[in-house]
Design a protein around this motif. Sequence first.
Motif, short mmCIF file in Angstrom:
data_model
loop_
_atom_site.label_atom_id
_atom_site.label_comp_id
_atom_site.label_asym_id
_atom_site.label_seq_id
_atom_site.Cartn_x
_atom_site.Cartn_y
_atom_site.Cartn_z
N GLY A 183 0.83 -1.19 0.00
CA GLY A 183 0.00 0.00 0.00
C GLY A 183 0.87 1.24 0.00
O GLY A 183 1.85 1.32 0.75
N LEU A 184 0.51 2.19 -0.84
CA LEU A 184 1.27 3.44 -0.94
C LEU A 184 0.46 4.54 -0.25
O LEU A 184 -0.33 5.25 -0.88
CB LEU A 184 1.53 3.77 -2.41
CG LEU A 184 2.15 2.62 -3.22
CD1 LEU A 184 2.36 3.04 -4.67
CD2 LEU A 184 3.45 2.16 -2.60
N LEU A 185 0.66 4.66 1.05
CA LEU A 185 -0.14 5.57 1.87
C LEU A 185 0.63 6.85 2.15
O LEU A 185 1.50 6.89 3.03
CB LEU A 185 -0.55 4.90 3.19
CG LEU A 185 -1.63 3.80 3.08
CD1 LEU A 185 -1.00 2.48 2.71
CD2 LEU A 185 -2.39 3.66 4.39
N ASP A 186 0.31 7.87 1.39
CA ASP A 186 0.98 9.14 1.61
C ASP A 186 0.33 9.88 2.78
O ASP A 186 -0.64 9.39 3.40
CB ASP A 186 1.01 9.98 0.34
CG ASP A 186 -0.38 10.37 -0.17
OD1 ASP A 186 -1.36 10.32 0.62
OD2 ASP A 186 -0.49 10.71 -1.36
N GLU A 187 0.84 11.05 3.06
CA GLU A 187 0.40 11.83 4.21
C GLU A 187 -1.10 12.10 4.18
O GLU A 187 -1.81 11.96 5.19
CB GLU A 187 1.19 13.13 4.18
CG GLU A 187 0.94 14.10 5.30
CD GLU A 187 1.75 15.38 5.09
OE1 GLU A 187 1.36 16.39 5.68
OE2 GLU A 187 2.74 15.36 4.34
N GLY A 188 -1.62 12.46 3.02
CA GLY A 188 -3.04 12.78 2.91
C GLY A 188 -3.94 11.58 3.16
O GLY A 188 -4.98 11.70 3.82
N VAL A 189 -3.56 10.43 2.64
CA VAL A 189 -4.35 9.21 2.83
C VAL A 189 -4.40 8.83 4.31
O VAL A 189 -5.47 8.51 4.85
CB VAL A 189 -3.77 8.05 2.00
CG1 VAL A 189 -4.44 6.73 2.37
CG2 VAL A 189 -3.95 8.32 0.51
N VAL A 190 -3.25 8.88 4.98
CA VAL A 190 -3.21 8.50 6.40
C VAL A 190 -4.00 9.48 7.25
O VAL A 190 -4.74 9.07 8.17
CB VAL A 190 -1.75 8.38 6.89
CG1 VAL A 190 -1.72 8.02 8.38
CG2 VAL A 190 -1.00 7.33 6.09
N ARG A 191 -3.88 10.75 6.96
CA ARG A 191 -4.68 11.75 7.69
C ARG A 191 -6.16 11.44 7.57
O ARG A 191 -6.91 11.48 8.55
CB ARG A 191 -4.39 13.15 7.16
CG ARG A 191 -3.04 13.73 7.56
CD ARG A 191 -2.81 15.09 6.87
NE ARG A 191 -3.81 16.06 7.30
CZ ARG A 191 -3.58 17.06 8.17
NH1 ARG A 191 -2.39 17.20 8.70
NH2 ARG A 191 -4.54 17.88 8.50
N LYS A 192 -6.61 11.14 6.36
CA LYS A 192 -8.03 10.85 6.12
C LYS A 192 -8.48 9.63 6.90
O LYS A 192 -9.56 9.64 7.52
CB LYS A 192 -8.26 10.65 4.62
CG LYS A 192 -9.71 10.41 4.21
CD LYS A 192 -9.83 10.37 2.70
CE LYS A 192 -11.28 10.22 2.26
NZ LYS A 192 -11.86 8.90 2.65
N ILE A 193 -7.68 8.57 6.88
CA ILE A 193 -8.02 7.35 7.61
C ILE A 193 -8.16 7.64 9.11
O ILE A 193 -9.09 7.19 9.77
CB ILE A 193 -6.97 6.25 7.37
CG1 ILE A 193 -7.01 5.78 5.93
CG2 ILE A 193 -7.18 5.07 8.32
CD1 ILE A 193 -5.84 4.89 5.54
N CYS A 194 -7.23 8.41 9.63
CA CYS A 194 -7.24 8.72 11.07
C CYS A 194 -8.46 9.57 11.45
O CYS A 194 -9.12 9.30 12.46
CB CYS A 194 -5.95 9.43 11.46
SG CYS A 194 -4.49 8.38 11.40
N ILE A 195 -8.76 10.57 10.66
CA ILE A 195 -9.90 11.44 10.94
C ILE A 195 -11.20 10.66 10.87
O ILE A 195 -12.10 10.84 11.70
CB ILE A 195 -9.90 12.65 9.98
CG1 ILE A 195 -8.72 13.58 10.31
CG2 ILE A 195 -11.22 13.41 10.08
CD1 ILE A 195 -8.50 14.67 9.29
N GLU A 196 -11.31 9.76 9.89
CA GLU A 196 -12.50 8.92 9.75
C GLU A 196 -12.73 8.07 11.00
O GLU A 196 -13.86 7.70 11.32
CB GLU A 196 -12.37 8.00 8.54
CG GLU A 196 -12.52 8.69 7.20
CD GLU A 196 -12.24 7.75 6.04
OE1 GLU A 196 -12.54 8.13 4.90
OE2 GLU A 196 -11.71 6.64 6.27
N ASN A 197 -11.64 7.74 11.70
CA ASN A 197 -11.72 6.91 12.90
C ASN A 197 -11.55 7.71 14.19
O ASN A 197 -11.16 7.18 15.23
CB ASN A 197 -10.69 5.79 12.81
CG ASN A 197 -11.08 4.71 11.80
OD1 ASN A 197 -11.93 3.88 12.07
ND2 ASN A 197 -10.47 4.75 10.62
N ASN A 198 -11.85 9.01 14.10
CA ASN A 198 -11.94 9.88 15.28
C ASN A 198 -10.64 10.11 16.02
O ASN A 198 -10.63 10.33 17.23
CB ASN A 198 -13.01 9.35 16.25
CG ASN A 198 -14.39 9.32 15.63
OD1 ASN A 198 -14.82 10.30 15.02
ND2 ASN A 198 -15.09 8.21 15.77
#
Length: 221
Positions: A183-198
Amino acid sequence: MELALNYEINGVTIRSENAAKPHTMPSNYLCGYIKESIKNGRALDFGCGKLRYSEQLVDKFDAVTFLDSRKQLERVQIIRGVKATIPEYIASHYENADVVSFEDMNQITNNYDFILCANVLSAIPCKSTIDQVICGIRKLLKSDGEAMIVNQYKSSYFKRYEIGVKHLYGYIYQNSHNSSYYGLLDEGVVRKICIENNLSIIGSWSKAGSSYVVVGKGKHI
């Protein structure tokens, strides 16, 4: 990686324990970050793999918990030059550490000042498992704790995998021996995942092809 689990994706078995890197391949930048962290007290290595950052964590924190799948913890492998299971190695080398399996994560009664999750999400080809990891991090953090989530997303090494099958955040690649997911998880993708999970974003940046996202339980920036 780390967090070794098996996944069945479109009839293909992906054994993520094969992604774990040895202690001889740490990120010097991340080692420095751990050493200079303002946090102290209790730390958790979420997806500890082959104990790539164990020395840095036990040197910095008063107590450290190492967490990975039961499969990764129970198999005999070479850990820092010693043939042993991870629990065996930790019991004989670190007085201030314990081991918990991912499957028993809900039995953890401690909360942590610092959680490291290094190159874990990028080896998970399943969105629900990624969400489970992030929710676990949130649950196990102290109210003023911080988690560092690191993923390598850019490297010439990854180019050959782009001929594989696109899946989730990356590619499934098959050779004559096994199948792998990257998986190629850049900064924006990881931020989104974290925010989605509170989880709240304390800070994020990229360096040398890796994304670094620091999260907590406070307000989003």
